[in-house]
Design an enzyme around this catalytic site. Structure first.
Site, PDB file in Angstrom:
ATOM      1  N   LEU A 182       0.968  -1.232   0.071  1.00 36.88           N
ATOM      2  CA  LEU A 182       0.052   0.061  -0.052  1.00 36.88           C
ATOM      3  C   LEU A 182       0.659   1.062   0.027  1.00 36.88           C
ATOM      4  O   LEU A 182       0.262   2.337  -0.400  1.00 36.88           O
ATOM      5  CB  LEU A 182      -1.054  -0.070   1.225  1.00 36.88           C
ATOM      6  CG  LEU A 182      -1.769   1.008   1.303  1.00 36.88           C
ATOM      7  CD1 LEU A 182      -2.845   1.126   0.106  1.00 36.88           C
ATOM      8  CD2 LEU A 182      -2.615   1.065   2.743  1.00 36.88           C
ATOM      9  N   TYR A 183       2.114   1.234   0.412  1.00 41.64           N
ATOM     10  CA  TYR A 183       2.901   2.447   0.528  1.00 41.64           C
ATOM     11  C   TYR A 183       3.252   3.031  -0.825  1.00 41.64           C
ATOM     12  O   TYR A 183       3.404   2.394  -1.600  1.00 41.64           O
ATOM     13  CB  TYR A 183       4.232   2.176   1.370  1.00 41.64           C
ATOM     14  CG  TYR A 183       3.954   1.550   2.855  1.00 41.64           C
ATOM     15  CD1 TYR A 183       2.741   1.668   3.575  1.00 41.64           C
ATOM     16  CD2 TYR A 183       5.081   1.097   3.459  1.00 41.64           C
ATOM     17  CE1 TYR A 183       2.399   1.249   4.823  1.00 41.64           C
ATOM     18  CE2 TYR A 183       4.814   0.647   4.924  1.00 41.64           C
ATOM     19  CZ  TYR A 183       3.734   0.882   5.466  1.00 41.64           C
ATOM     20  OH  TYR A 183       3.619   0.259   6.765  1.00 41.64           O
ATOM     21  N   GLY A 184       3.472   4.370  -0.622  1.00 43.08           N
ATOM     22  CA  GLY A 184       3.481   4.955  -2.037  1.00 43.08           C
ATOM     23  C   GLY A 184       2.946   4.671  -3.380  1.00 43.08           C
ATOM     24  O   GLY A 184       3.272   4.754  -4.237  1.00 43.08           O
TER      25      GLY A 184
END
Length: 433
Positions: free
Chosen positions: A344-346
């Site tokens: 999910l990050y970035g």
């Protein structure tokens, strides 16, 4: 929330009153049921462990307590009581006599009710007090099952590194809408920062280093993963390893951040249901001076990691991918071998960034954790079964959980006995576990 009811008389069902117990005790409430003539009084709030919940009979009569009933939490099973004591007084609270004491009690299901008979039934009382000595918390569950603990946001989302205190927040920062960084909440929390800053001077370190050292000292099974976008802040984080704290120091630091004085909830309103219930600002003279980051065993499955990890989420905020890769390489060169990312990050780019960095490093010396899924996803038992297969096939080495309640931890453990680590937010101002 957990519920507690008392009833008078020998085997009768006449209730004196009903007492509700919440995670934050200063919001505990009492309410009258039964004949409507009984009153209740709540006094004091000093945290879950050791705070008395007091209530009294308002008809000026003394009563024998036959039994009391506890109900498991319907929304926060981690606050279910395990150890408690119940006392009574017949002189308005000047002296107290023990009515009942229990240890290591467990509830099997939510909404479960259990009745406990009072041994000292012949003692008359006009005032009662009840105290939870220990609750069923996430960390104790993890340690019971041999699961390591990975605190994220160990600097209170950058607060103890001076975010919004020493330096202002950028207009596009996610923190501008965080409850603890808003308006009057921030003003109240700045008082807490001032206390930590004072203690940091005593220990000859920065406030960020002191806050991170406090987390590091919570146990050999605790490996925090602070994130940063700057080399100088990475150096400051590593420097926290050399800050040594005694038991008295830890208590003094904890007392400087009373949980009941922290203003604002720990996460954003729209993220509450996804929870289980970063750049530092070092002193200008702070610099890396060859601090050796030790290694520890995380969990009981044999995973060995650096005592200090590196959370990579913030690296996706850097405009230059090369700068993000440089941070990871610099962290490794200075002794950090454990890195954390997520799909999910970035906007799904963080894992790719980390992967590019790892291609330039000796992969066999690095431990990498990633995450997928969200709280509330259906078929969690099936997911654990599939992860177990991946371990057996050698495609992944270990399984961990993030933002999991004690019930979820136990269910996952039942499917796969080798849960290695639990990732939770944990810092000086987030320690209700």
């Amino acid at each position: 929330m957990s519920g507690c009811s008392l009833r008078t008389g020998c085997g009768t069902n006449k209730f004196i009153e009903n007492l509700g117990c919440a995670t934050e005790w200063k919001f505990t409430f009492s309410r009258v049921i039964g004949d409507g003539k009984r009153g209740s009084l709540y006094l004091g709030a000093a945290g879950v462990g050791g705070c008395w919940i007091m209530y009294k009979v308002s008809d000026n009569q003394k009563h024998k307590l036959a039994a009391y009933e506890l109900m498991s939490a319907n929304d926060a099973p981690e606050t279910d009581p395990m150890d408690w004591v119940l006392e009574g007084s017949n002189d308005g609270g000047s002296t107290w006599h023990l009515l009942d004491e229990r240890i290591s009690q467990m509830f099997d299901d939510r909404f479960q009710r259990r009745t406990f008979k009072v041994a000292s039934i012949d003692l008359l009382s006009d005032l009662f007090r009840f105290r939870f000595l220990a609750v069923r918390d996430v960390n104790s569950t993890s340690r019971e099952l041999g699961i390591g603990i990975v605190p994220y946001s160990p600097l209170g989302r950058g607060f103890f590194a001076g975010k919004a205190v020493v330096e202002s927040l950028p207009a596009d920062s996610f923190l501008v809408s965080h409850p603890r960084f808003l308006g009057e909440n921030l003003n109240k929390n700045k008082i807490i920062y001032d206390r930590i800053e004072t203690l940091a001077r005593k220990h000859h370190c920065s406030p960020a280093q002191l806050a991170l050292a406090w987390v590091l000292e919570q146990g050999d099974d605790v490996v925090p993963i602070p994130g940063t976008t700057k080399i100088k802040n990475l150096d400051d984080n590593i420097g926290s390893v050399r800050v040594k704290l005694t038991a008295e120091d830890l208590k003094e630091i904890s007392d400087a951040v009373p949980i009941e004085e922290v203003a604002g909830s720990r996460t954003y309103g729209n993220m509450v249901k996804s929870s289980w219930n970063f750049a530092n600002t070092p002193p200008k003279e702070s610099k890396y001076d060859g601090v050796k980051v030790p290694t520890v065993k995380l969990g009981n499955q044999g995973l060995e990691v650096s005592k200090l990890g590196c959370g990579c989420m913030r690296l996706s905020d850097i405009q230059s991918e090369e700068d993000g890769i440089l941070i990871i390489k610099e962290a490794f060169n200075k002794g950090i071998t454990y890195f954390d990312t997520a799909d999910l990050y970035g906007a799904h780019s963080n894992e790719l960034l980390v992967g590019k960095a790892l291609k330039q490093l000796p992969r066999q010396k690095i431990q990498l954790s990633t995450k997928f899924g969200i709280v509330g996803v259906e078929g969690s038992g099936i997911i654990m079964g599939e992860l177990k297969k991946l371990v057996e096939e050698g495609k992944i080495k270990y399984i961990g959980l993030s933002e999991a309640s004690p019930d979820t931890i136990r269910r996952a453990h039942a499917v796969h006995l080798s849960i290695t680590a639990l990732q939770m937010e944990w810092s000086l101002w987030t320690r209700e576990y």
